[in-house]
Design an enzyme around this catalytic site. Structure first.
Site, PDB file in Angstrom:
ATOM      1  N   TYR A 159      16.250  55.013  25.442  1.00 56.35           N
ATOM      2  CA  TYR A 159      16.515  54.058  26.510  1.00 56.35           C
ATOM      3  C   TYR A 159      16.617  52.630  25.945  1.00 56.35           C
ATOM      4  CZ  TYR A 159      16.022  50.589  29.937  1.00 56.35           C
ATOM      5  OH  TYR A 159      16.253  49.447  30.638  1.00 56.35           O
ATOM      6  N   HIS A 205      10.850  53.588  30.783  1.00 57.28           N
ATOM      7  CA  HIS A 205      11.921  53.890  31.739  1.00 57.28           C
ATOM      8  C   HIS A 205      11.758  55.253  32.402  1.00 57.28           C
ATOM      9  CE1 HIS A 205      16.033  52.640  33.198  1.00 57.28           C
ATOM     10  NE2 HIS A 205      15.393  51.503  33.094  1.00 57.28           N
TER      11      HIS A 205
HETATM   12 MG   LIG Z   1      12.639  47.918  33.066  1.00 57.45          MG
END
Ligand SMILES: [Mg+2]
Length: 396
Positions: A159, A205
């Site tokens: 991410y 995330h």
């Molecule tokens: Mg964030």
């Protein structure tokens, strides 16, 4: 002062932004951001087809009444599309009211509680050496707090490492085990490189499980992170009790929340340390200030979401809010594409010393150049689709 017109401006100077412009019979206009990343046009329709016709002829000063009308009257309360539309109206009306008063917006909220706002940019690296290089570069630009995202060995991506381009959703591969083995070492390596003075942040995330989240938060305690963010999805907020029972690492959550009810339990049970709601996705300044006041009862601090899809207009609103809010924590500052500066003129700025300045222009200090916006038409784009290595759909 009556509202005479309102229109939605969609443009993509490097990425899509949705902006609402409200005009009045006093010749004063205001703008608000309504961007919901990857679902932009649904808010455009919500505003154009359903909200704008109800605004014409209303008193532009009646911010609270219009907020309540749009929230209660639609019957289908909350949700990201509804609340982004309400936010755009709300921020545009605050902009108008402050311009009418001849004051920067923070003055209407109660005046300045601080002169500048601590911010954090993103350091991304495809591997650890690349990340360390980026961290050093950001330190050279004066930043005192930095978010760390790094490619994971064996996955090749993670991410926050690669920027998403236009087009259909990209497929990304994720592996919890590989992340869990790598992340603590990566965070410790950066701490060893930069010393104790720099604030370090990390965003998971929503990609790990509750018990892994508890383990990660416990394991990285020696790194003394400013926070761990979005460890697990927060639909079921009880899971944060489990994480809290195991660690004293500071926790941040809430960038996808759009209502005070989304964070009520988390705040009153002190399950988080920072609340990440920002005006565009949480009903404008009118609701974000309520959430901040509620959070202040438990000494929880604000940390407005500031990824690249928060338009320069939302930054204007967030920085005036940050200038006032007593329990300010930090402001995310991922930056905008270079072309955005051709469309949006901003009174806010980076001071070169780790902080953002709101500026002193009347209103929130951001204007849109509509002729320039026309040069950057909308381009369909999405967030990515994440899958585990066996093909199972996972959390973006
Ligand atoms: Mg964030």
């Amino acid at each position: 002062m009556k509202i005479t017109a309102a229109r939605v401006i969609v443009c993509a100077p490097g990425r899509n932004f949705v902006t609402l412009k409200i005009e009045t019979d006093a010749g004063i206009h205001g703008i608000g951001d309504a961007t919901v990343n990857g679902r932009e046009l649904s808010v455009v329709s919500y505003l154009q087809d359903h909200v704008v016709p109800t605004l014409i002829g209303r008193d532009a000063h009646a911010i609270e009444d219009i907020w309540q009308m749009l929230y209660r009257g639609c019957y289908w309360r909350r949700g990201p599309i509804t609340m982004a539309a309400i936010a755009a109206v709300d921020v545009a009306l605050w902009d108008i009211k402050a311009k009418a008063a001849g004051m920067p917006l923070y003055q209407l909220l109660g005046g300045a509680s601080r002169s500048r706002m601590l911010c954090y940019p993103h350091a991304r690296g495809t591997d650890l050496p690349a990340l360390l290089e980026r961290v050093a570069a950001l330190r050279g630009e004066g930043y005192r707090a930095i978010r760390l995202q790094c490619g994971i060995p064996g996955i090749g991506d993670s991410y926050g490492v690669k920027r998403q381009g236009p087009g259909l959703p990209e497929e990304q591969v994720w592996d919890i085990g590989k992340y869990m083995r790598f992340a603590p070492k990566m965070l410790q390596a950066v701490r060893d490189a930069v010393g104790e003075e720099v604030e370090l942040l990390h965003d998971t995330h929503h990609r790990i499980t509750p018990i892994d989240a508890a383990r990660l938060a416990k394991e990285v305690e020696p790194v003394n992170l400013y926070w761990l963010e979005d460890l697990v999805p927060a639909e079921n907020q009880e899971v944060y009790r489990l994480i809290r029972q195991h660690s004293v690492t500071r926790l941040a959550l809430g960038e996808i929340f759009n209502s005070i009810h989304d964070c009520r339990e988390l705040i009153q049970e002190q399950l988080i340390d920072f609340i990440r709601v920002t005006p565009v996705h949480a009903g404008g300044i009118t609701q974000v200030r309520r959430i901040a006041d509620f959070a202040a009862l438990w000494q929880i601090r604000t940390a407005c979401h500031g990824a690249g899809d928060m338009s320069p207009v939302t930054f204007g609103a967030a920085l005036h809010f940050g200038r006032w809010v007593p329990n300010f924590g930090i402001q995310e500052f991922a930056g905008h594409p270079r072309e955005a500066a051709e469309v949006f003129r901003c009174a806010w700025s980076y001071d070169g010393d780790g902080h953002l300045l709101s500026g002193e222009a009347p209103g929130h200090g951001v204007e849109i150049d509509e002729a320039a916006a026309e040069r950057f038409p909308y381009r369909r784009s999405y967030l990515g689709n994440v899958r585990l290595e066996d093909g199972t759909a996972w959390n973006y």
